[in-house]
Design a protein around this motif. Structure first.
Motif, PDB file in Angstrom:
ATOM      1  N   THR A 105       0.868  -1.055  -0.115  1.00  0.00           N
ATOM      2  CA  THR A 105      -0.082   0.053  -0.015  1.00  0.00           C
ATOM      3  C   THR A 105       0.701   1.438   0.028  1.00  0.00           C
ATOM      4  OG1 THR A 105      -1.706  -1.269   1.183  1.00  0.00           O
ATOM      5  CG2 THR A 105      -2.007   1.263   1.269  1.00  0.00           C
ATOM      6  N   ASP A 147      -5.939  -0.982  -5.013  1.00  0.00           N
ATOM      7  CA  ASP A 147      -5.268  -1.719  -3.759  1.00  0.00           C
ATOM      8  C   ASP A 147      -6.240  -2.668  -2.988  1.00  0.00           C
ATOM      9  OD1 ASP A 147      -4.009  -2.221  -1.473  1.00  0.00           O
ATOM     10  OD2 ASP A 147      -3.724  -0.054  -0.463  1.00  0.00           O
ATOM     11  N   GLU A 148      -5.648  -3.906  -3.589  1.00  0.00           N
ATOM     12  CA  GLU A 148      -6.605  -4.960  -3.164  1.00  0.00           C
ATOM     13  C   GLU A 148      -8.065  -4.785  -3.402  1.00  0.00           C
ATOM     14  OE1 GLU A 148      -5.441  -7.370   0.260  1.00  0.00           O
ATOM     15  OE2 GLU A 148      -3.787  -6.063   0.887  1.00  0.00           O
TER      16      GLU A 148
END
Ligand code: ADP
Ligand code: MG
Length: 739
Positions: A45, A166-167
């Motif tokens: 991240t 992000d994911e």
């Protein structure tokens, strides 16, 4: 196009330091699907945030378009995030109080796209992610997959060159995850997509390049760029700015979601406004009432200068305490006028003094006086038909006035009657406000036959001077109660000129009869203390006009000031005359309205001070409260602030969102304040009408209303300014990490 060069980032918490990124160097192609793979906490991240310009490295450099970003300004970062980057977060991070459509529009309007264009493009991308039918829903009405589609649409809306995810499927079930990843892959064919995941199966299935991260270092890159293959493509940077309208829409929507709290805030904020509104309306109305009151009062109670001055202060000090005031009885008692005589001070009204006053009237007095009245001496005698031992029934002069200079105007005579036996009554309201008829009837005048009726005046204890009682024919030696009934109808003759017993012809004399008994009203403000016969002004005028030969020099002067301020100026000037004069030569005036002036001024001052204090306190309190509410709002909306910053909102835009909310609250507070004030003015006016007999005193003018609403808006803005600034200064990364 995009390159990380020896990027390091370390978080220090107390004594412990965490290497989130450790000397990362990687370059990306213009169009490729990169997944960053690694276990939780390895720095994925952080790396994504550095690439997206949300976070900045401690060491190393992010190279954009072959240019170092070390010296990037805030504005350049905002432009970069808004135009070049599209963020997709694991937890969607949609703004909950905006609709799906508005969430997508937000990024567009930040880049300065017109409202209609933004809407058109937002609907287009929402259509592409399959949400065309859901554009007016709120985020909390969507499923997880749908929410993520909105997030994708939002990231795509500005048509950025880089998509950072992000994911994005972290919170979705596997079936939905596949749909979402297919969508991203399909939609971002010609873009650089950097997707973070910890799912290696997914990483390899969708990406054409997998970068493995461990403990902040790149341990593997499946498809690195060789130096020769540079494509030379560039990112395009444009300025961003949130339109004021967008900020306002966001605020209005946010306010709507917490309507109760906002209304309460507005109401509390309105208290100060109500205070000021009431002060303004009251002082406005009272000012007018005072002006009216002043002119009424001053026209009735002039500054008077006469040959004898009554010292009202002395009289007030010597009131007889054990006597009942305003008794409810139909008889009078006796009052020894020798006491009264001590309250009289002679005034020497010389020609010099008259000249002094006349000069003032012709000069400065033009500005301070509304009128002047000179009372003149008249040659006359008041006669009573009575039985005199040794002579028999005859007319006896009981009061004589002469126009001759240097002669006593009020001869003591047989009965020792003093000047106040025969007095001019005040006119109009002054009379009706201060006197009441306690027995008998109002006088009726017959001018043709010169048959006049007058009042007999008693003081507040129903007392009459001893000499007056004797003139009226009562036995003051043996009697103590004198019935009003016996006084009505008593007759006098008014003889013009000097009266000589036996030789003077009384047949042409005017007739004067007592028709009623009056007394000063309870609570009447002015002590116009006199005793004896009170005659109306119309009778005096008739005498002046009909017998001009009997009218002489000036006996008394009445000066009528325009207002209370002018009155003080007039008095100042009259006082000047006495400077350096011997006591016997001084001329003292009587200010009949003096008591009223101080009383009215005092009451109004007290009311104003109390109200102003109340309003000032409540304004401060409501301002503090708005500051607190804004502060709470900032805390509650931290995540939103992060999202907005990720979308490219400037710091200014963030404070604008909060400021516009405060402007709305301030406006609402102003409007609520005015409405409540209007409602409060109704009972306030009723109370004042009951207490002071002044209807509809408090009034709000349109000017006041506008000014008050503006003040309210301004104060709310000022109060919320610091919290709004705090919001704008929040670190977007930390803001996004908060839950
Ligand atoms: P990942 O996304 O791979 O799970 P992160 O990039 O979020 O990892 O975090 C990398 C490391 O840095 C983690 O150990 C995390 O605890 C730490 N970290 C991230 N942000 C902060 C922060 N604001 N303060 C302290 N440590 C942080
Ligand atoms: Mg993470």
């Amino acid at each position: 196009m995009l390159k990380l060069q020896n990027i390091s980032k370390t978080y220090v918490i107390g004594e412990f330091s965490q290497n989130a990124l450790d000397d990362i160097s990687v370059e990306f192609r213009k169009a490729e699907f990169v997944t960053v793979l690694g276990p939780s906490g390895c720095g994925k991240t952080t790396m994504l945030n550095v690439v997206g310009g949300l976070d900045h490295a401690d060491k190393g450099d992010l190279i954009i378009n072959d240019k170092s970003t070390k010296n990037f300004t805030d504005q350049e970062w905002d432009m970069y995030r808004n135009n070049s980057i599209g963020f997709i977060f694991q937890s969607h991070n949609l703004i909950s109080h905006l609709s799906v459509l508005q969430n997508v529009e937000m990024g567009l309007s930040l880049s300065g796209v017109s409202q209609t264009e933004a809407k058109k493009r937002a609907i287009e991308v929402l259509d592409r992610v399959g949400l065309k039918d859901h554009i007016h829903k709120r985020p909390n009405q969507l499923s997880g997959g749908q929410s993520q589609r909105v997030a994708i649409a939002r990231a795509l809306a500005n048509n950025p060159d880089v998509i950072l995810a992000d994911e994005p499927t972290g919170s979705l079930d596997s079936e939905t995850s596949i749909q979402i990843l297919d969508l991203i892959k399909e939609i971002a064919k010609d873009k650089l997509v950097i997707m973070v995941t910890h799912d290696s199966e997914m990483a390899y299935k969708y990406a054409n390049r997998v970068i493995k991260l461990k403990d902040g270092r790149i341990i593997d890159d499946s498809n690195p760029i060789s130096k020769e293959l540079k494509d030379g493509s560039r990112l395009d940077l444009k300025k961003t700015a949130m339109s004021f309208k967008m900020a306002l829409i966001s605020s209005i929507n946010n306010i709507r979601t917490k309507l109760g709290r906002t209304l309460l805030t507005a109401f509390a904020g309105s208290i100060g406004i109500i205070g000021i509104a009431l002060i303004l309306s009251l002082s406005n109305g009272l000012d007018k009432e005072i002006q009216k009151f002043e002119s009424e009062t001053l026209s009735g109670y002039p500054i008077s200068i006469s040959e004898s001055r009554i010292d009202f202060e002395k009289i007030r000090e010597s009131t007889e305490e054990n006597l009942e005031e305003f008794p409810d009885q139909e008889y009078a008692t006796m009052y020894d006028e020798n006491r009264f005589q001590s309250f009289l001070t002679p005034n020497n009204i010389t020609d010099d003094y008259i000249q002094y006053v006349e000069d003032y009237v012709a000069g400065e007095g033009q500005l301070t006086l509304s009128g002047v009245k000179y009372q003149r001496k008249v040659n006359m005698a008041l006669l009573k038909y009575m039985t005199v031992p040794g002579i028999g029934d005859t007319y006896i002069p009981i009061y004589q006035e002469t126009i001759e200079e240097n002669e006593d105007t009020n001869p003591g005579d047989v009965f020792g009657v003093n000047f106040s036996f025969f007095t001019l009554l005040p006119e109009g309201d002054v009379f009706t406000n201060n006197y009441e008829l306690i027995y008998g009837t109002e006088p009726v005048q017959d001018f043709e036959n010169e048959n006049f009726q007058v009042y007999l005046v008693v003081n507040e204890y129903n007392q009459i001077f001893k000499s007056t009682l004797r003139v009226l024919g009562f036995d003051t030696e043996s009697q103590t109660q004198f019935n009003f009934e016996d006084m009505i109808g008593i007759e006098f003759k008014l003889f013009m000129g000097e009266y000589y017993p036996i030789t003077s012809d009384v047949s042409d004399a005017m007739t004067i009869t007592i028709s009623g008994i009056i007394r000063s009203k309870e609570g009447s403000n002015v002590s116009l203390l006199f005793n004896g016969l009170g005659y109306p002004a119309e009778v005096a005028s008739h005498i002046y006009e009909t017998y001009p030969d009997e009218v002489g020099g000036i006996d008394a002067i009445s000066l009528y000031p325009i207002d209370f301020e002018s009155k003080d100026l007039v008095k100042e000037h009259l006082d000047l005359y006495n400077v350096d004069k011997a006591d016997a030569d001084k001329v003292e005036y009587v200010d009949q309205a003096a008591t009223i002036t101080s009383m009215v001024g005092g009451v109004i001052d007290t009311i104003s001070i109390v109200l102003i204090a109340f309003a000032a306190i409540s304004l401060v309190v409501s301002s503090i409260m708005i500051a607190i509410i804004t502060y709470i709002s900032v805390i509650e909306r931290t995540k939103e602030i992060g999202v907005l910053r990720a979308l490219g909102a400037r710091k200014k835009d963030i404070s604008r969102v909060f400021n516009s909310e405060n402007l709305i609250i301030g406006f609402a507070a102003g409007v609520v304040g005015i409405i409540v004030s209007y409602l409060l003015i109704i009972p306030i006016n009723l109370i004042i009408e009951n207490l002071a007999d002044m209807p509809n005193v408090a009034k709000l003018s349109p000017l006041h209303i506008t000014a008050l609403i503006l003040i309210s808006v301004f104060l709310a803005y000022v109060a919320g300014f610091i919290p709004a600034r705090m919001a704008s200064k929040k670190d977007p990364v930390i803001a996004l990490r908060t839950e």
